[in-house]
Design a protein around this motif. Structure first.
Motif, short mmCIF file in Angstrom:
data_model
loop_
_atom_site.label_atom_id
_atom_site.label_comp_id
_atom_site.label_asym_id
_atom_site.label_seq_id
_atom_site.Cartn_x
_atom_site.Cartn_y
_atom_site.Cartn_z
N UNK A 90 0.81 -1.21 0.00
CA UNK A 90 0.00 0.00 0.00
C UNK A 90 0.85 1.27 0.00
N UNK A 91 2.05 1.19 0.59
CA UNK A 91 2.89 2.38 0.73
C UNK A 91 3.84 2.58 -0.44
N UNK A 92 3.83 1.68 -1.41
CA UNK A 92 4.88 1.70 -2.43
C UNK A 92 4.58 2.58 -3.63
N UNK A 93 3.32 2.80 -3.92
CA UNK A 93 2.98 3.41 -5.20
C UNK A 93 3.23 4.89 -5.32
N UNK A 94 3.32 5.61 -4.19
CA UNK A 94 3.44 7.06 -4.27
C UNK A 94 4.83 7.51 -4.70
N UNK A 95 5.85 6.76 -4.32
CA UNK A 95 7.21 7.21 -4.54
C UNK A 95 8.01 6.32 -5.49
#
Length: 350
Positions: A90-95
């Motif tokens: 879930x935390x991977x897509x932004x950066x």
């Protein structure tokens, strides 16, 4: 990259929405005991945080590292492998630009159906409607026949991956462009053919040796033979192929991700077994290339393979740089992952 909102519960300020944030990669200690299909319990950390509560009060936490004990109703069956460790999907897509493996691409349809039914089950489900960037080149380059694919198969698999991703992730930007991508991937496959064949022959010869040996004294002649096979096939001791074989000997079988990747105990064609294992670590090679070539454009491998995730994170791959056109890196040998190895055994990696 699109920065999407993250909701957390603060001990001091109650429910908060993180409007700006950068995730800090997690380490091996939070991955070695990971279990699939169970609610995720993780200690996550963020930097560059700007948060806001329900009343609109802003908290500018830039310059600080925010630690958050996350207990989710969702499972964490997919892992984003990044420089410095790993992140929940879930935390991977932004950066990060995401490189999904075959496991992820093949399961996107089920994840989409779960989300559309109003019953999301995994943290990956929460990423499906976000405008992330996805590149399925590794999926296409692996092929589906246990050997390097030809141009027709690469094109067919790339088209299939694009279709699966667009259906499951309608807001995603999918790279590369289908028209120009196939020939580019064939060039990459041609470039790696010689090294792949050497590593494949190395693993095929090494398979009869590969079982965990808990005594360093008993391992010594086996590791010497393993190094001899590697030298004969011109395979570096710092290659992922050699590290897989070496770790299979050193780590106990019940916590040995290298053993799970190589599957030396399975009675299958040795050539296919070796190729499949090398296809798995090709993802890690692509990741090191991306980090070395484009340090300002972070890339993450997205996988559902806990063994591959533990292998990457346990190695502590660091200091990735390009040398003579190929990425080189160091590994961290003083952590839990190498605790069963003797000092003498570790000297080959110095």
């Amino acid at each position: 990259m699109i920065l999407y909102l993250i909701h957390i519960l603060s001990d001091h300020h109650g429910p908060l929405v993180l409007e700006s944030w950068t995730p800090v990669p997690l380490l091996y200690d939070q991955l070695k005991s990971a279990k699939g299909r169970t609610p995720a319990q993780l200690t996550t950390q963020f930097t560059d945080v700007i948060a806001r509560n329900a009343n609109g009060t802003e908290y500018d936490c830039r310059g600080y590292e925010i630690k958050f004990e996350a207990q989710s109703d969702y499972s964490n069956d997919f892992f984003a492998l990044v420089q410095g460790g790993w992140l929940p999907s879930q935390l991977s897509g932004a950066h990060y630009m995401l490189l999904p493996d075959r496991n992820v691409v093949g399961r996107l349809g089920a994840r989409r159906r779960a989300l559309d039914s109003g019953k999301p089950e995994d943290l990956l489900d929460l990423l499906l409607d976000i405008a992330v960037t996805v590149n399925p080149m590794a999926y296409a380059m692996e092929g589906a026949q246990g050997h390097q694919p030809d141009e027709n198969e690469v094109g067919r698999l790339l088209e299939k991956a694009h279709s699966e991703i667009r259906r499951a992730m309608p807001n995603a930007k999918v790279l590369p462009d289908l028209v120009s991508a196939t020939k580019g991937m064939m060039n990459l496959l041609a470039d790696e053919r010689s090294s792949l064949e050497r590593e494949q022959h190395f693993l095929m010869e090494a398979f009869p040796l590969l079982r965990p040996i808990l005594s360093a004294g008993k391992r010594k002649p086996v590791i010497a033979e393993l190094r001899s096979i590697a030298e004969k096939n011109e395979v570096s001791v710092k290659s992922f192929a050699f590290l897989l074989a070496w770790l299979t000997l050193v780590l106990p079988q019940d916590k040995n991700p290298a053993f799970r990747i190589l599957k030396p105990h399975e009675h299958r064609n040795a050539s296919v077994k070796a190729y499949n294992a090398l296809s798995d670590v090709r993802l890690l090679k692509l990741l090191t290339y991306a980090i070395a070539l484009f340090p300002d454009k972070p890339t993450a491998v997205l996988t559902g393979d806990i063994g591959l995730a533990q292998f990457w994170v346990g190695l502590g791959v660091d200091q990735i740089v390009l040398k003579n056109g190929h990425p080189t890196f160091t590994i961290v040998t003083d952590g839990d992952f190498f605790s069963e190895a003797s000092e003498d055994e570790l000297k080959i990696f110095q």
